[in-house]
Write a protein that holds these residues in place. Structure first.
Motif, PDB file in Angstrom:
ATOM      1  N   ASN A 163       0.852  -1.184   0.000  1.00  0.00           N
ATOM      2  CA  ASN A 163       0.000   0.000   0.000  1.00  0.00           C
ATOM      3  C   ASN A 163       0.889   1.234   0.000  1.00  0.00           C
ATOM      4  OD1 ASN A 163      -2.473  -1.356   0.082  1.00  0.00           O
ATOM      5  ND2 ASN A 163      -2.280  -1.652   2.290  1.00  0.00           N
ATOM      6  N   GLN A 164       0.303   2.392  -0.305  1.00  0.00           N
ATOM      7  CA  GLN A 164       1.076   3.630  -0.338  1.00  0.00           C
ATOM      8  C   GLN A 164       1.739   3.909   1.011  1.00  0.00           C
ATOM      9  OE1 GLN A 164      -0.767   7.121  -1.957  1.00  0.00           O
ATOM     10  NE2 GLN A 164      -1.647   6.003  -3.676  1.00  0.00           N
ATOM     11  N   SER A 165       1.022   3.672   2.094  1.00  0.00           N
ATOM     12  CA  SER A 165       1.580   3.943   3.427  1.00  0.00           C
ATOM     13  C   SER A 165       2.802   3.074   3.714  1.00  0.00           C
ATOM     14  CB  SER A 165       0.516   3.729   4.503  1.00  0.00           C
ATOM     15  OG  SER A 165       0.060   2.400   4.489  1.00  0.00           O
ATOM     16  N   GLN A 166       2.849   1.870   3.156  1.00  0.00           N
ATOM     17  CA  GLN A 166       4.000   0.995   3.354  1.00  0.00           C
ATOM     18  C   GLN A 166       5.203   1.463   2.533  1.00  0.00           C
ATOM     19  OE1 GLN A 166       1.694  -2.541   2.296  1.00  0.00           O
ATOM     20  NE2 GLN A 166       2.205  -3.410   4.302  1.00  0.00           N
ATOM     21  N   VAL A 167       4.950   1.986   1.335  1.00  0.00           N
ATOM     22  CA  VAL A 167       6.035   2.459   0.472  1.00  0.00           C
ATOM     23  C   VAL A 167       6.705   3.688   1.089  1.00  0.00           C
ATOM     24  CG1 VAL A 167       6.590   3.412  -1.806  1.00  0.00           C
ATOM     25  CG2 VAL A 167       4.990   1.518  -1.619  1.00  0.00           C
ATOM     26  N   ILE A 168       5.929   4.498   1.792  1.00  0.00           N
ATOM     27  CA  ILE A 168       6.432   5.739   2.397  1.00  0.00           C
ATOM     28  C   ILE A 168       7.389   5.468   3.560  1.00  0.00           C
ATOM     29  CG2 ILE A 168       5.666   7.771   3.708  1.00  0.00           C
ATOM     30  CD1 ILE A 168       3.203   7.843   1.910  1.00  0.00           C
ATOM     31  N   GLU A 169       7.330   4.290   4.149  1.00  0.00           N
ATOM     32  CA  GLU A 169       8.205   3.965   5.278  1.00  0.00           C
ATOM     33  C   GLU A 169       9.675   4.091   4.883  1.00  0.00           C
ATOM     34  OE1 GLU A 169       7.103   0.236   7.040  1.00  0.00           O
ATOM     35  OE2 GLU A 169       4.994   0.818   7.133  1.00  0.00           O
ATOM     36  N   LYS A 223      -4.151  10.055 -13.968  1.00  0.00           N
ATOM     37  CA  LYS A 223      -4.695  11.352 -13.546  1.00  0.00           C
ATOM     38  C   LYS A 223      -6.157  11.261 -13.137  1.00  0.00           C
ATOM     39  CE  LYS A 223      -1.351  13.996 -16.055  1.00  0.00           C
ATOM     40  NZ  LYS A 223      -0.797  14.066 -17.328  1.00  0.00           N
ATOM     41  N   ASP A 224      -6.871  10.250 -13.611  1.00  0.00           N
ATOM     42  CA  ASP A 224      -8.293  10.104 -13.295  1.00  0.00           C
ATOM     43  C   ASP A 224      -8.537   9.516 -11.912  1.00  0.00           C
ATOM     44  OD1 ASP A 224      -8.941  11.119 -15.785  1.00  0.00           O
ATOM     45  OD2 ASP A 224      -8.978   9.128 -16.716  1.00  0.00           O
ATOM     46  N   SER A 225      -7.645   8.654 -11.459  1.00  0.00           N
ATOM     47  CA  SER A 225      -7.833   8.028 -10.149  1.00  0.00           C
ATOM     48  C   SER A 225      -6.486   7.712  -9.521  1.00  0.00           C
ATOM     49  CB  SER A 225      -8.653   6.736 -10.279  1.00  0.00           C
ATOM     50  OG  SER A 225      -7.921   5.758 -10.967  1.00  0.00           O
ATOM     51  N   ASP A 226      -6.491   7.627  -8.203  1.00  0.00           N
ATOM     52  CA  ASP A 226      -5.277   7.323  -7.454  1.00  0.00           C
ATOM     53  C   ASP A 226      -5.509   6.011  -6.705  1.00  0.00           C
ATOM     54  OD1 ASP A 226      -2.848   7.374  -6.180  1.00  0.00           O
ATOM     55  OD2 ASP A 226      -3.392   8.944  -4.764  1.00  0.00           O
ATOM     56  N   SER A 227      -4.726   5.013  -7.010  1.00  0.00           N
ATOM     57  CA  SER A 227      -4.850   3.707  -6.369  1.00  0.00           C
ATOM     58  C   SER A 227      -4.247   3.747  -4.970  1.00  0.00           C
ATOM     59  CB  SER A 227      -4.126   2.656  -7.206  1.00  0.00           C
ATOM     60  OG  SER A 227      -4.086   1.420  -6.547  1.00  0.00           O
ATOM     61  N   GLU A 228      -4.806   2.940  -4.057  1.00  0.00           N
ATOM     62  CA  GLU A 228      -4.220   2.845  -2.720  1.00  0.00           C
ATOM     63  C   GLU A 228      -2.946   2.011  -2.747  1.00  0.00           C
ATOM     64  OE1 GLU A 228      -6.965  -0.715  -2.965  1.00  0.00           O
ATOM     65  OE2 GLU A 228      -7.202   1.375  -3.461  1.00  0.00           O
ATOM     66  N   ILE A 229      -2.715   1.305  -3.836  1.00  0.00           N
ATOM     67  CA  ILE A 229      -1.503   0.494  -3.970  1.00  0.00           C
ATOM     68  C   ILE A 229      -0.342   1.405  -4.354  1.00  0.00           C
ATOM     69  CG2 ILE A 229      -0.388  -1.315  -5.328  1.00  0.00           C
ATOM     70  CD1 ILE A 229      -3.063  -2.739  -5.390  1.00  0.00           C
ATOM     71  N   GLY A 230       0.757   1.262  -3.652  1.00  0.00           N
ATOM     72  CA  GLY A 230       1.927   2.086  -3.905  1.00  0.00           C
ATOM     73  C   GLY A 230       2.968   1.413  -4.771  1.00  0.00           C
ATOM     74  N   LEU A 231       2.986   0.096  -4.733  1.00  0.00           N
ATOM     75  CA  LEU A 231       4.011  -0.660  -5.456  1.00  0.00           C
ATOM     76  C   LEU A 231       3.514  -2.079  -5.647  1.00  0.00           C
ATOM     77  CD1 LEU A 231       7.724  -0.937  -4.418  1.00  0.00           C
ATOM     78  CD2 LEU A 231       6.286  -2.941  -4.355  1.00  0.00           C
ATOM     79  N   LEU A 232       3.841  -2.678  -6.783  1.00  0.00           N
ATOM     80  CA  LEU A 232       3.565  -4.101  -6.978  1.00  0.00           C
ATOM     81  C   LEU A 232       4.535  -4.694  -7.969  1.00  0.00           C
ATOM     82  CD1 LEU A 232       1.867  -4.666  -9.866  1.00  0.00           C
ATOM     83  CD2 LEU A 232       0.065  -3.626  -8.544  1.00  0.00           C
ATOM     84  N   ILE A 233       4.693  -5.989  -7.872  1.00  0.00           N
ATOM     85  CA  ILE A 233       5.500  -6.752  -8.824  1.00  0.00           C
ATOM     86  C   ILE A 233       4.549  -7.700  -9.516  1.00  0.00           C
ATOM     87  CG2 ILE A 233       7.362  -8.430  -9.099  1.00  0.00           C
ATOM     88  CD1 ILE A 233       8.677  -7.185  -6.611  1.00  0.00           C
ATOM     89  N   ALA A 234       4.552  -7.674 -10.863  1.00  0.00           N
ATOM     90  CA  ALA A 234       3.597  -8.485 -11.621  1.00  0.00           C
ATOM     91  C   ALA A 234       4.242  -9.034 -12.888  1.00  0.00           C
ATOM     92  CB  ALA A 234       2.370  -7.652 -11.987  1.00  0.00           C
ATOM     93  N   TYR A 235       3.682 -10.140 -13.344  1.00  0.00           N
ATOM     94  CA  TYR A 235       4.084 -10.751 -14.613  1.00  0.00           C
ATOM     95  C   TYR A 235       3.168 -10.269 -15.730  1.00  0.00           C
ATOM     96  CZ  TYR A 235       7.281 -14.074 -12.394  1.00  0.00           C
ATOM     97  OH  TYR A 235       8.329 -14.633 -11.717  1.00  0.00           O
TER      98      TYR A 235
END
Length: 152
Positions: free
Chosen positions: A42-48, A98-110
């Protein structure tokens, strides 16, 4: 006037953009889909201050995956993860919608589905907590349970 369906599709694509599957899910998961995600913060975790070890391990173990970072966060928070991605030669993308801001701050995906069940770091496991409390209740004897009934 009967026109060719391919021409209509081409015109629609030109006017409105390419058709996108699950647009709401793609907005939430920084342009990817839930089924492709290995791990997410989540964004709060990335900010740590310090980077999560789970993310660094996931970068090392999933060389073919890609790191997606939320562009709404300040670069100073993202740089520690970009540095780690560069060390393991993992591609990364900073996604800004620009239309929306996700609560997810970072992810790893295939680029393909892997269907991992628990993708969030520090995700509460409610089922196991409930199971543990149930086991604790079962460990207590019959007299303890009866005693609770009469003490109320």
């Amino acid at each position: 006037m009967s026109s060719n369906p391919n021409l209509d599709d081409y015109m629609q694509k030109g006017m409105y953009g390419a058709k996108e599957t699950k647009p709401e899910e793609r907005r939430k998961f920084l342009g990817s889909l839930r089924e492709r995600v290995v791990i997410a913060l989540n964004q709060s975790q990335v900010i740590e201050a310090t980077p999560y070890i789970e993310i660094i391990d996931a970068m090392k173990k999933n060389a073919g995956a890609k790191l997606y970072l939320n562009g709404h966060l300040d670069y100073s928070y993202l740089s520690k993860y970009i540095k780690e991605a560069n060390q393991v030669n993992m591609e990364y993308t900073i996604v800004t919608n620009k239309d929306s801001d996700s609560e997810i701050g970072l992810l790893i995906a295939y680029d393909y589905a892997i269907n991992k069940e628990n993708i969030y770091v520090g995700e509460p496991k409610t089922e196991t907590a409930e199971e543990e409390s149930l086991k604790e209740e079962q460990k207590k004897g019959l007299f303890t349970t009866i005693g609770k009934w009469f003490s109320k």
